[in-house]
Structure formats: structure tokens, C-alpha cells
Scaffold this motif. Structure first.
Motif, PDB file in Angstrom:
ATOM      1  N   GLN A  63       0.837  -1.070   0.090  1.00 39.24           N
ATOM      2  CA  GLN A  63       0.013  -0.012  -0.055  1.00 39.24           C
ATOM      3  C   GLN A  63       0.789   1.352   0.077  1.00 39.24           C
ATOM      4  O   GLN A  63       0.630   2.155  -0.764  1.00 39.24           O
ATOM      5  N   LYS A  64       2.023   1.325   0.827  1.00 38.42           N
ATOM      6  CA  LYS A  64       2.666   2.558   0.978  1.00 38.42           C
ATOM      7  C   LYS A  64       3.478   2.544  -0.331  1.00 38.42           C
ATOM      8  O   LYS A  64       4.032   3.648  -0.484  1.00 38.42           O
ATOM      9  N   GLY A  66       2.687   1.934  -3.349  1.00 44.38           N
ATOM     10  CA  GLY A  66       1.468   2.381  -4.324  1.00 44.38           C
ATOM     11  C   GLY A  66       0.990   1.147  -5.253  1.00 44.38           C
ATOM     12  O   GLY A  66       1.067   1.332  -6.525  1.00 44.38           O
ATOM     13  N   LEU A  67       1.192   0.106  -4.630  1.00 49.01           N
ATOM     14  CA  LEU A  67       0.892  -1.385  -5.114  1.00 49.01           C
ATOM     15  C   LEU A  67      -0.414  -2.040  -4.678  1.00 49.01           C
ATOM     16  O   LEU A  67      -0.261  -3.173  -3.989  1.00 49.01           O
ATOM     17  N   GLY A  68      -1.427  -1.415  -4.511  1.00 52.96           N
ATOM     18  CA  GLY A  68      -2.429  -1.531  -3.466  1.00 52.96           C
ATOM     19  C   GLY A  68      -3.504  -2.650  -4.129  1.00 52.96           C
ATOM     20  O   GLY A  68      -4.248  -3.324  -3.534  1.00 52.96           O
ATOM     21  N   GLU A  97       7.005  -7.672 -12.919  1.00 52.18           N
ATOM     22  CA  GLU A  97       5.735  -7.380 -12.365  1.00 52.18           C
ATOM     23  C   GLU A  97       5.110  -8.548 -11.822  1.00 52.18           C
ATOM     24  O   GLU A  97       4.159  -8.596 -10.994  1.00 52.18           O
ATOM     25  N   ARG A 115       0.933  -7.144  -8.198  1.00 52.12           N
ATOM     26  CA  ARG A 115       0.435  -6.233  -7.564  1.00 52.12           C
ATOM     27  C   ARG A 115       0.674  -5.207  -8.339  1.00 52.12           C
ATOM     28  O   ARG A 115       1.849  -4.862  -9.022  1.00 52.12           O
ATOM     29  N   VAL A 116      -0.183  -4.324  -8.443  1.00 55.15           N
ATOM     30  CA  VAL A 116      -0.446  -3.174  -9.506  1.00 55.15           C
ATOM     31  C   VAL A 116      -1.028  -1.825  -8.493  1.00 55.15           C
ATOM     32  O   VAL A 116      -1.461  -2.282  -7.576  1.00 55.15           O
ATOM     33  N   ARG A 117      -0.749  -0.773  -9.314  1.00 54.25           N
ATOM     34  CA  ARG A 117      -1.411   0.301  -8.523  1.00 54.25           C
ATOM     35  C   ARG A 117      -2.859   0.270  -8.589  1.00 54.25           C
ATOM     36  O   ARG A 117      -3.499   0.343  -7.457  1.00 54.25           O
ATOM     37  N   ASP A 118      -3.484   0.208  -9.494  1.00 51.62           N
ATOM     38  CA  ASP A 118      -4.966   0.229  -9.492  1.00 51.62           C
ATOM     39  C   ASP A 118      -5.441  -0.585 -10.722  1.00 51.62           C
ATOM     40  O   ASP A 118      -4.577  -1.069 -11.461  1.00 51.62           O
ATOM     41  N   HIS A 121      -3.604   0.481 -14.101  1.00 45.19           N
ATOM     42  CA  HIS A 121      -2.370  -0.170 -14.230  1.00 45.19           C
ATOM     43  C   HIS A 121      -2.490  -1.459 -14.415  1.00 45.19           C
ATOM     44  O   HIS A 121      -1.726  -2.115 -15.304  1.00 45.19           O
ATOM     45  N   TYR A 122      -3.444  -2.366 -14.142  1.00 42.32           N
ATOM     46  CA  TYR A 122      -3.751  -3.620 -14.213  1.00 42.32           C
ATOM     47  C   TYR A 122      -3.985  -3.991 -15.641  1.00 42.32           C
ATOM     48  O   TYR A 122      -3.519  -4.845 -16.230  1.00 42.32           O
TER      49      TYR A 122
END
Length: 158
Positions: A63-64, A66-68, A97, A115-118, A121-122
């Protein structure tokens, strides 16, 4: 390679303690398992040498960073031949990735964890990375809504 049946109670205690805190000092670990510091250090060296301990890493907060968004992707290949498996595995190995990739038995060939930002990005990751992997015929994506349990701690019974 030896199996876990070759481990005694103290070895299991050491492994269990290290899974919980890989930065524990040898002195503190020795106190926890009831051995001298020297004996504990020797056991740790043996556990590393024999391949029970693969390495030490830091667990980062996605999360910190940017891979939420955690996603799992089922991948079906167009052919299941040795050359396609090899090409796919090589390409996946070069994709930072991709956090994990497992060949599975069942209705599809591989399960990929990333894991990706959002979701935006996915979508880019899917188009640029996954669909360009050798032999990919079909994918199904599962976006994780909530982590119910997420651990790398193996169940060791002392």
C-alpha cells in the motif's frame, strides 16, 4: 535433500522463531530455544547449508509503495508442449511485475500473482505483459477485494 522429518524439536523452534523475526539476534534466538549462542549459530549455519533456510528478506508494505491492487490471473496456453512451457517460463522469469507464477493441474495451465497500483495499471499490465507471454490463449483475472489471510509462515510443529 532431507525432509522436515530430519529436523529435531530445537531446529523447528529455530525455524519458527526466524519466520516470525528474521532479524532476531543469535543471542536472543539462543535464549528463546534454550541453547548456547554458539550451538544456535552452528544449527543456523547447518539449516542454511542444508537448504531449510533459503534467505532473509524484508517484507514491504505494498500500500505504501503504491501497489494496492492484488490480482491473480489464470492463464491457458494455446498448446501444452515442452517448448511452449519453456518459452512461457523464461518470459515470466524476466517480468518483474509477476510476483509468483505456478504451473497448476486443472482447468488452466498457470496461476500468476501480481500487484499493481490500480485497475488502470492492471489493464496495462494485462495488455503489455500477460497477453504478450508466449503461447497465451486465454486469461481470467481475479482482483482481490480483501486479504483474509496473507502469510509466508510455514506450519512447523515443534
Amino acid at each position: 535433500m532431507e525432509t522436515s522429518t530430519d529436523l529435531d524439536r530445537i531446529d523447528r523452534k529455530i525455524l519458527h522463531a526466524l519466520q516470525g523475526d528474521g532479524r532476531i539476534t543469535t543471542t536472543d534466538l539462543a535464549e528463546r530455544v534454550g541453547l548456547s549462542t554458539t550451538a544456535t549459530a552452528e544449527r543456523m549455519k547447518r539449516l542454511i547449508r542444508e537448504g531449510y533456510i533459503l534467505g532473509f528478506t524484508a517484507e514491504l508494505n505494498p500500500q505504501k509503495l503504491g501497489l494496492g491492487l492484488l490480482v491473480f490471473v489464470e492463464v491457458k496456453l494455446d498448446k501444452t508442449t515442452a517448448d511452449v512451457f519453456d518459452a512461457f517460463a523464461t518470459a515470466v522469469g524476466r517480468s518483474p511485475e509477476v510476483l509468483e507464477c505456478h504451473m497448476v493441474a486443472g482447468g488452466f495451465d498457470y496461476l500468476i500473482k501480481s500487484r499493481v497500483r490500480d485497475m488502470t495499471h492492471y489493464r496495462r499490465f494485462l495488455a503489455d505483459v500477460i497477453l504478450n507471454l508466449p503461447g497465451v490463449r486465454e486469461t481470467h483475472t481475479y482482483a482481490v477485494m480483501e486479504d483474509v489471510k496473507d502469510t509466508h509462515v510455514l506450519p512447523l510443529w515443534a
